[in-house]
Design an enzyme around this catalytic site. Structure first.
Site, PDB file in Angstrom:
ATOM      1  N   HIS A 108     -12.876   9.319  20.335  1.00 28.30           N
ATOM      2  CA  HIS A 108     -11.581   8.732  19.956  1.00 28.30           C
ATOM      3  C   HIS A 108     -10.606   9.725  19.337  1.00 28.30           C
ATOM      4  O   HIS A 108      -9.990   9.449  18.306  1.00 28.30           O
ATOM      5  CB  HIS A 108     -11.801   7.549  19.023  1.00 28.30           C
ATOM      6  N   ASP A 135     -14.809   7.178  25.986  1.00 25.47           N
ATOM      7  CA  ASP A 135     -13.864   6.938  24.890  1.00 25.47           C
ATOM      8  C   ASP A 135     -13.523   8.238  24.168  1.00 25.47           C
ATOM      9  O   ASP A 135     -13.810   8.414  22.975  1.00 25.47           O
ATOM     10  CB  ASP A 135     -14.386   5.883  23.913  1.00 25.47           C
ATOM     11  N   HIS A 168     -11.680   3.061  27.243  1.00 24.95           N
ATOM     12  CA  HIS A 168     -10.359   3.562  26.835  1.00 24.95           C
ATOM     13  C   HIS A 168      -9.784   4.583  27.807  1.00 24.95           C
ATOM     14  O   HIS A 168      -8.612   4.954  27.671  1.00 24.95           O
ATOM     15  CB  HIS A 168     -10.422   4.139  25.423  1.00 24.95           C
ATOM     16  N   HIS A 219     -21.185   3.732  28.948  1.00 26.10           N
ATOM     17  CA  HIS A 219     -20.364   3.448  27.781  1.00 26.10           C
ATOM     18  C   HIS A 219     -20.635   2.054  27.219  1.00 26.10           C
ATOM     19  O   HIS A 219     -20.928   1.899  26.034  1.00 26.10           O
ATOM     20  CB  HIS A 219     -18.877   3.573  28.119  1.00 26.10           C
TER      21      HIS A 219
END
Length: 434
Positions: A108, A135, A168, A219
């Site tokens: 992230h 992500d 994401h 994921h």
């Protein structure tokens, strides 16, 4: 624990080793990325995150260099299968030490924690494989730098570094959680071009991996069977194409063969229709209750119980499932499951093995509306020869202090987790980019 600083004399390490940091970054004249180039890339990004405003990023990484890196990496990624087969002992040097595999969860955009992780685990090498569980961007302020460093390692060591897709890495999430605005801020009038190139690269990221025939990583996790029955062939010479009817059937776990045939090159994995496996792999969560059911909290993907974990492990002769996807914010809303204080949880223990959730972004999220922080640790897993199925957990705390920077999304109004998705917006986002 050491801290990352631009100046090694301040107590940190210089990723360029003994060589001076070189800016702006240039693409190698022979087109071949080497370790020195990557060390310099990491050092430059580390320093620029502290010393330069985001709008000066093109002076560090010019657009032509970005284009060369992303194009080279995309060509590699798009050729890889949906589910990677990684055989560390077969591919590593027999003369060298026994191989190991490092598994990494959500990052992230927390650049400095990611750089620490690489130093702590040891850089990718002939006998040290890395599998990243997705992500890489959103929420944190340095998603672009994080993703580009990963692409550089992929280009340098394509058969030692494996990058899986996270939920994401999509148009919808990046438009809501900050990555799109981050790219537009850093590249200005070239931002839309850079963002589109990143989205195209996201589409090429594989969905899952099987390590040493013993460990499945993805994921989100498991996925449904989407087998379809062909309808009658249309009459007439001009139309001999087969059409398919996807008849409603009770939910059942999918096979690795079905996973291999899924169409992953979509900006936002669909939550309805026939191409459901990518959405399941990226968005699903484990449940403490038996059975397989729709993931109504997220609006996409599945919930699967320990019986499904046992079924999947036994059917494919596996010992471990290692997934990511849930940080401390998500876990505090999940009764029956442990939190993410240590960066990992063991969620299912069944006869055939275990299900583990791994999260590699400590003190997450970077920006938070409330004064109370989770202060979770990050973690990574090391799998070692000969069986690669006994996970060794390595936890670490966040690099502190983080450089001061503004968020690229309205974190006070945007939901903390990925729940209650605006599915209509997902469709609109995909249509606008396609």
């Amino acid at each position: 624990m050491w801290l990352l600083h631009a100046n090694p004399e301040e107590g940190g390490r210089d990723f360029s080793d003994t060589n001076p940091i070189r800016t702006p970054l240039t693409w190698p004249s022979d087109g071949k990325v080497d370790l020195d180039w990557i060390r310099n890339l990491m050092s430059v990004f580390d320093r620029s995150s502290k010393d330069l405003p985001p709008t000066d990023f093109p002076s560090v990484l010019p657009v032509p260099v970005f284009d060369s890196l992303v194009l080279t990496a995309s060509k590699i990624l798009h050729k890889e299968p949906n589910c990677l087969t990684i055989e560390p002992d077969h591919e590593s040097s027999a003369a060298a030490a026994a191989a190991s595999v490092v598994i990494v969860g959500d990052l992230h955009g927390q650049l400095h924690d990611f750089l620490f992780l690489l130093q702590d685990a040891g850089f990718p090498s002939e006998n040290r494989f890395f599998v990243f569980n997705g992500d890489y961007v959103d929420r944190g302020a340095w998603g672009l730098e994080t993703f580009l460093i990963l692409l550089a390692w992929k280009v340098f060591m394509p058969h030692r570094v494996y990058l899986l897709r996270g939920n994401h890495e999509s148009k919808y999430c990046t438009s809501v959680y900050g990555f799109e605005k981050e790219v537009l801020t850093k590249y200005g009038d070239k931002g839309k071009h850079v963002y589109r190139k990143c989205l195209g690269c996201f589409e090429g990221l594989p969905l899952a991996s099987i390590i040493a025939g013993r460990v499945y990583t993805a994921h989100g996790g498991l996925f449904r069977s989407v087998s379809m029955t062909p309808s009658k062939r249309s009459k007439g010479k001009k139309n001999r194409r087969l059409s398919f009817n996807s008849e409603p059937k009770p939910l059942a776990l999918g096979s690795l063969e079905e996973l291999s045939k899924a169409r992953r090159s979509v900006l936002d994995p669909p939550w309805e229709g026939v191409n459901l496996i990518p959405g399941d792999v990226l968005w699903s969560d484990p449940s403490a209750k038996p059975g397989l059911s729709p993931n109504n909290e997220r609006g996409i993907g599945l919930l699967w119980g320990p019986d499904c974990t046992e079924d999947f492990l036994k059917r494919f002769n596996l010992k471990l499932i290692i997934r990511s996807h849930e940080g401390p914010d998500a876990r505090e809303k999940r009764p029956g499951f442990g939190g993410m204080e240590e960066g990992y949880t063991v969620d299912h223990v069944v006869e055939s093995g275990k299900l583990i959730t791994l999260f590699s972004a400590p003190d997450y999220p970077q920006f938070q509306a409330t004064e109370k922080r989770y202060k979770n640790k990050g973690a990574y897993i090391v799998l070692e020869a000969p069986n690669f199925d006994h996970p060794k957990f390595h936890t670490f705390e966040a690099i502190s202090p983080r450089p001061q920077v503004n968020a690229y999304y309205d974190y006070e109004d945007v939901i903390d987790s990925d729940e209650e998705l605006d599915l209509a917006s997902m469709v609109t986002a995909s249509e606008e980019t396609s």
